[in-house]
Write a protein that holds these residues in place. Sequence first.
Motif, PDB file in Angstrom:
ATOM      1  N   GLN A 147       4.604 -17.503 -17.779  1.00 16.01           N
ATOM      2  CA  GLN A 147       5.650 -17.720 -18.293  1.00 16.01           C
ATOM      3  C   GLN A 147       6.070 -19.034 -18.497  1.00 16.01           C
ATOM      4  O   GLN A 147       5.706 -19.772 -17.463  1.00 16.01           O
ATOM      5  CB  GLN A 147       6.950 -16.984 -17.573  1.00 16.01           C
ATOM      6  N   ASP A 148       6.449 -19.437 -19.678  1.00 19.53           N
ATOM      7  CA  ASP A 148       6.781 -21.127 -19.713  1.00 19.53           C
ATOM      8  C   ASP A 148       5.565 -21.939 -19.419  1.00 19.53           C
ATOM      9  O   ASP A 148       4.563 -21.453 -20.106  1.00 19.53           O
ATOM     10  CB  ASP A 148       7.982 -21.534 -19.026  1.00 19.53           C
ATOM     11  N   ASP A 149       5.565 -22.875 -18.569  1.00 16.14           N
ATOM     12  CA  ASP A 149       4.625 -23.732 -18.161  1.00 16.14           C
ATOM     13  C   ASP A 149       3.754 -22.931 -16.924  1.00 16.14           C
ATOM     14  O   ASP A 149       3.070 -23.895 -16.387  1.00 16.14           O
ATOM     15  CB  ASP A 149       4.960 -25.157 -17.988  1.00 16.14           C
ATOM     16  N   ARG A 150       4.488 -21.812 -16.553  1.00 17.85           N
ATOM     17  CA  ARG A 150       3.525 -21.448 -15.148  1.00 17.85           C
ATOM     18  C   ARG A 150       2.436 -20.618 -15.456  1.00 17.85           C
ATOM     19  O   ARG A 150       2.303 -20.009 -16.426  1.00 17.85           O
ATOM     20  CB  ARG A 150       4.579 -20.658 -14.395  1.00 17.85           C
ATOM     21  N   ALA A 151       1.402 -20.795 -14.628  1.00 22.38           N
ATOM     22  CA  ALA A 151       0.102 -19.933 -14.704  1.00 22.38           C
ATOM     23  C   ALA A 151       0.497 -18.431 -14.320  1.00 22.38           C
ATOM     24  O   ALA A 151       1.586 -18.200 -13.831  1.00 22.38           O
ATOM     25  CB  ALA A 151      -0.715 -20.503 -13.572  1.00 22.38           C
ATOM     26  N   PRO A 152      -0.467 -17.538 -14.918  1.00 23.70           N
ATOM     27  CA  PRO A 152      -0.108 -16.160 -14.567  1.00 23.70           C
ATOM     28  C   PRO A 152      -0.088 -16.042 -13.035  1.00 23.70           C
ATOM     29  O   PRO A 152      -0.604 -16.670 -12.468  1.00 23.70           O
ATOM     30  CB  PRO A 152      -1.363 -15.611 -15.233  1.00 23.70           C
ATOM     31  N   GLY A 153       0.648 -14.805 -12.883  1.00 30.57           N
ATOM     32  CA  GLY A 153       0.465 -14.441 -11.482  1.00 30.57           C
ATOM     33  C   GLY A 153       0.059 -13.225 -11.243  1.00 30.57           C
ATOM     34  O   GLY A 153      -0.692 -12.545 -12.089  1.00 30.57           O
ATOM     35  N   SER A 154       0.195 -12.361 -10.019  1.00 30.59           N
ATOM     36  CA  SER A 154      -0.235 -11.200  -9.719  1.00 30.59           C
ATOM     37  C   SER A 154       0.304 -10.532  -8.407  1.00 30.59           C
ATOM     38  O   SER A 154       1.051 -11.161  -7.882  1.00 30.59           O
ATOM     39  CB  SER A 154      -1.924 -11.203  -9.566  1.00 30.59           C
ATOM     40  N   ALA A 155       0.305  -9.364  -8.381  1.00 28.56           N
ATOM     41  CA  ALA A 155       0.934  -8.679  -7.140  1.00 28.56           C
ATOM     42  C   ALA A 155       0.399  -7.519  -6.711  1.00 28.56           C
ATOM     43  O   ALA A 155      -0.257  -6.623  -7.575  1.00 28.56           O
ATOM     44  CB  ALA A 155       2.740  -8.281  -7.498  1.00 28.56           C
ATOM     45  N   GLU A 156       0.314  -7.295  -5.417  1.00 30.06           N
ATOM     46  CA  GLU A 156      -0.621  -6.080  -4.850  1.00 30.06           C
ATOM     47  C   GLU A 156       0.585  -5.244  -4.547  1.00 30.06           C
ATOM     48  O   GLU A 156       1.573  -5.437  -3.524  1.00 30.06           O
ATOM     49  CB  GLU A 156      -1.342  -6.435  -3.665  1.00 30.06           C
ATOM     50  N   HIS A 157       0.893  -4.251  -5.294  1.00 31.56           N
ATOM     51  CA  HIS A 157       1.849  -3.023  -4.942  1.00 31.56           C
ATOM     52  C   HIS A 157       1.573  -2.235  -3.706  1.00 31.56           C
ATOM     53  O   HIS A 157       2.179  -2.204  -2.823  1.00 31.56           O
ATOM     54  CB  HIS A 157       2.041  -2.144  -6.092  1.00 31.56           C
ATOM     55  N   MET A 158       0.081  -1.666  -3.796  1.00 34.83           N
ATOM     56  CA  MET A 158      -0.365  -0.924  -2.536  1.00 34.83           C
ATOM     57  C   MET A 158      -1.663  -1.013  -2.348  1.00 34.83           C
ATOM     58  O   MET A 158      -2.458  -1.385  -3.403  1.00 34.83           O
ATOM     59  CB  MET A 158       0.286   0.497  -2.747  1.00 34.83           C
ATOM     60  N   ARG A 159      -2.197  -0.609  -1.224  1.00 36.30           N
ATOM     61  CA  ARG A 159      -3.582  -0.630  -1.166  1.00 36.30           C
ATOM     62  C   ARG A 159      -3.953   0.820  -0.918  1.00 36.30           C
ATOM     63  O   ARG A 159      -3.441   1.612   0.038  1.00 36.30           O
ATOM     64  CB  ARG A 159      -4.145  -1.526   0.080  1.00 36.30           C
ATOM     65  N   VAL A 160      -5.323   1.232  -1.437  1.00 33.68           N
ATOM     66  CA  VAL A 160      -5.621   2.738  -1.374  1.00 33.68           C
ATOM     67  C   VAL A 160      -6.147   2.995  -0.214  1.00 33.68           C
ATOM     68  O   VAL A 160      -7.275   2.040   0.226  1.00 33.68           O
ATOM     69  CB  VAL A 160      -6.573   3.070  -2.495  1.00 33.68           C
ATOM     70  N   VAL A 161      -5.995   4.014   0.800  1.00 30.15           N
ATOM     71  CA  VAL A 161      -6.569   4.106   1.942  1.00 30.15           C
ATOM     72  C   VAL A 161      -7.378   5.434   2.090  1.00 30.15           C
ATOM     73  O   VAL A 161      -8.074   5.671   2.791  1.00 30.15           O
ATOM     74  CB  VAL A 161      -5.560   4.031   3.066  1.00 30.15           C
ATOM     75  N   MET A 162      -6.918   6.326   1.140  1.00 28.77           N
ATOM     76  CA  MET A 162      -7.598   7.833   1.243  1.00 28.77           C
ATOM     77  C   MET A 162      -7.552   8.207  -0.288  1.00 28.77           C
ATOM     78  O   MET A 162      -6.512   8.392  -1.055  1.00 28.77           O
ATOM     79  CB  MET A 162      -6.979   8.638   2.069  1.00 28.77           C
ATOM     80  N   VAL A 163      -8.812   8.746  -0.843  1.00 30.77           N
ATOM     81  CA  VAL A 163      -8.612   9.523  -2.165  1.00 30.77           C
ATOM     82  C   VAL A 163      -9.522  10.657  -1.949  1.00 30.77           C
ATOM     83  O   VAL A 163     -10.791  10.729  -1.336  1.00 30.77           O
ATOM     84  CB  VAL A 163      -9.488   8.556  -3.085  1.00 30.77           C
ATOM     85  N   MET A 164      -8.963  11.848  -2.447  1.00 31.67           N
ATOM     86  CA  MET A 164      -9.656  13.122  -2.294  1.00 31.67           C
ATOM     87  C   MET A 164      -9.339  13.574  -3.683  1.00 31.67           C
ATOM     88  O   MET A 164      -8.155  14.239  -4.124  1.00 31.67           O
ATOM     89  CB  MET A 164      -9.203  14.011  -1.145  1.00 31.67           C
ATOM     90  N   PRO A 165     -10.311  13.203  -4.859  1.00 32.94           N
ATOM     91  CA  PRO A 165     -10.085  13.399  -6.103  1.00 32.94           C
ATOM     92  C   PRO A 165      -9.363  14.860  -6.392  1.00 32.94           C
ATOM     93  O   PRO A 165     -10.101  15.889  -5.750  1.00 32.94           O
ATOM     94  CB  PRO A 165     -11.212  13.377  -6.830  1.00 32.94           C
ATOM     95  N   GLY A 166      -8.423  15.000  -7.183  1.00 33.96           N
ATOM     96  CA  GLY A 166      -7.674  16.244  -7.474  1.00 33.96           C
ATOM     97  C   GLY A 166      -6.913  16.900  -6.474  1.00 33.96           C
ATOM     98  O   GLY A 166      -6.019  18.024  -6.581  1.00 33.96           O
ATOM     99  N   SER A 167      -6.469  16.272  -5.325  1.00 38.69           N
ATOM    100  CA  SER A 167      -6.069  16.867  -4.048  1.00 38.69           C
ATOM    101  C   SER A 167      -4.955  15.753  -3.470  1.00 38.69           C
ATOM    102  O   SER A 167      -3.762  15.866  -3.357  1.00 38.69           O
ATOM    103  CB  SER A 167      -6.922  17.206  -3.083  1.00 38.69           C
ATOM    104  N   THR A 168      -5.494  14.454  -3.094  1.00 41.37           N
ATOM    105  CA  THR A 168      -4.740  13.429  -2.373  1.00 41.37           C
ATOM    106  C   THR A 168      -4.958  12.229  -2.616  1.00 41.37           C
ATOM    107  O   THR A 168      -6.225  11.825  -2.794  1.00 41.37           O
ATOM    108  CB  THR A 168      -5.051  13.851  -0.705  1.00 41.37           C
TER     109      THR A 168
END
Length: 179
Positions: free
Chosen positions: A83-104
């Motif tokens: 925005q304006d003369d500033r460089a792009p930024g970023s944000a981490e909303h959350m970090r994935v700690v468990m994935v069970m596809p189709g379930s959790t």
Amino acid sequence: MRVILVGLAAIAAASPASADIVPSAGGGFASSNQAVVSADLATTWSMLVEPQNWWTHSWSGNSANLSLDPRAGGCFCEVIPAQDDRAPGSAEHMRVVMVMPGSTLRMVGALGPLQAEGLSGTLTVTLADTGEGTLITWDYVVGGQSRQSLEALAPVVDRVQAEFLGGLVAALGGPAPAP
């Protein structure tokens, strides 16, 4: 032990900085929401891991800037355009700690303004086949230290969590019809 105490006293005496203790409230709260959609588990899962299609809050104001890497250690992140003369930024909303596809899907992180506090949050989204669709259970548990009253924050956070679930439900075609 005496040497350590003398050393610490010397460091404290030499330090020109001062600090104030800001009162805080400890504890936590939990938010739980559920919805049933007509979509099957596979369709619901596919939409869940594409938050750019349904998430309703972002730092940039555009959910198209969101991404989710659905694997342990993956990032639910956002690119914030320059925005304006500033460089792009970023944000981490959350970090994935468990994935069970189709379930959790489980992620940790303090969302939105909670990031500025000493809080941690755990979001667990579980999916269950109802025979005629999918039951989505959305649990967000928050704990830690905050300069704000957690009792006052809890209903606001619960409302926003319900919005997130509502966005997912809408992207899947809305709630399942009542039996």
